[in-house]
Design an enzyme around this catalytic site. Structure first.
Site, short mmCIF file in Angstrom:
data_model
loop_
_atom_site.label_atom_id
_atom_site.label_comp_id
_atom_site.label_asym_id
_atom_site.label_seq_id
_atom_site.Cartn_x
_atom_site.Cartn_y
_atom_site.Cartn_z
N PRO A 101 0.77 -1.25 0.00
CA PRO A 101 0.00 0.00 0.00
C PRO A 101 0.80 1.30 0.00
CG PRO A 101 0.01 -0.94 2.18
CD PRO A 101 0.71 -1.93 1.29
N CYS A 102 1.41 1.62 -1.12
CA CYS A 102 2.17 2.86 -1.25
C CYS A 102 1.28 4.09 -1.20
CB CYS A 102 3.01 2.85 -2.51
SG CYS A 102 2.09 2.50 -4.02
#
Length: 187
Positions: A152-153
């Site tokens: 989850p950037c």
């Protein structure tokens, strides 16, 4: 199984893959696409691991002309992403294989530790990787993440909760959608 224990098991598997130095295959023999609220998504696999996720940008995907060929890993990824977009899933349990420098892999490992609905700053990631003054390098590694959403950037913001950019899909608009989907405050 509780959500926390699922996340922990997936995190252990992800850490093992990151530490083993598994690399992304240049030719992923398996390919699958799905429609999502942020555009079409293209997934690749080596048959054992998820190796890539691309979000449609200006109507195209990287392997647009290639025929789909699925495998169990891609079927699982499509199911889990569909559940995520429907608001029914907060964690992912998929085997991953990514190529990157040791620093990039350390950043991606930290991204994987971020729970649904929580954001951190680039500086937080820098401190966690032992490079507290490497904000630009962290930003570069975050932007080079080959498996966005699942790693989850989108949960990384500037220290003042501002969105500084996003390399997936339609850029900032895609990041805004993902943050709002998870209830993450941003500016």
């Amino acid at each position: 199984m509780s959500e926390n224990s699922q996340r922990h098991i997936w995190s252990q598997d992800y850490a093992r893959i990151m530490q083993s130095g598994n690399t992304l295959h240049t030719e992923s023999p398996y390919l699958r696409r799905l429609r999502s609220p942020i555009g079409r998504i293209e997934l690749t696999s080596d048959g054992k691991h998820l190796t890539g996720l691309a979000i449609e940008n200006t109507g195209t995907l990287p392997r647009e002309g290639e025929e789909e060929r699925s495998c169990v890993v891609l079927d699982d990824a499509v199911r889990q992403l569909t559940e995520y977009f429907a608001g029914e899933r907060r964690t992912f349990e998929l085997p991953l294989s990514v190529a990157g420098t040791a620093f990039q892999r350390s950043v991606w490992h930290e991204l994987n530790q971020l729970p649904f609905g929580l954001a951190v700053s680039y500086a937080d990631i820098g401190r966690a990787t032992g490079r507290p003054s490497a904000g630009r390098a962290v930003g570069g590694a975050v932007g080079a993440n080959p498996i966005p959403i699942i790693v989850p950037c989108h949960r990384v913001l500037a220290s003042n909760q501002r969105i500084t950019g996003y390399s997936g899909g339609q850029g900032i608009a895609t990041k805004v959608w993902l943050l709002e989907h998870e209830g993450i405050a941003h500016r």
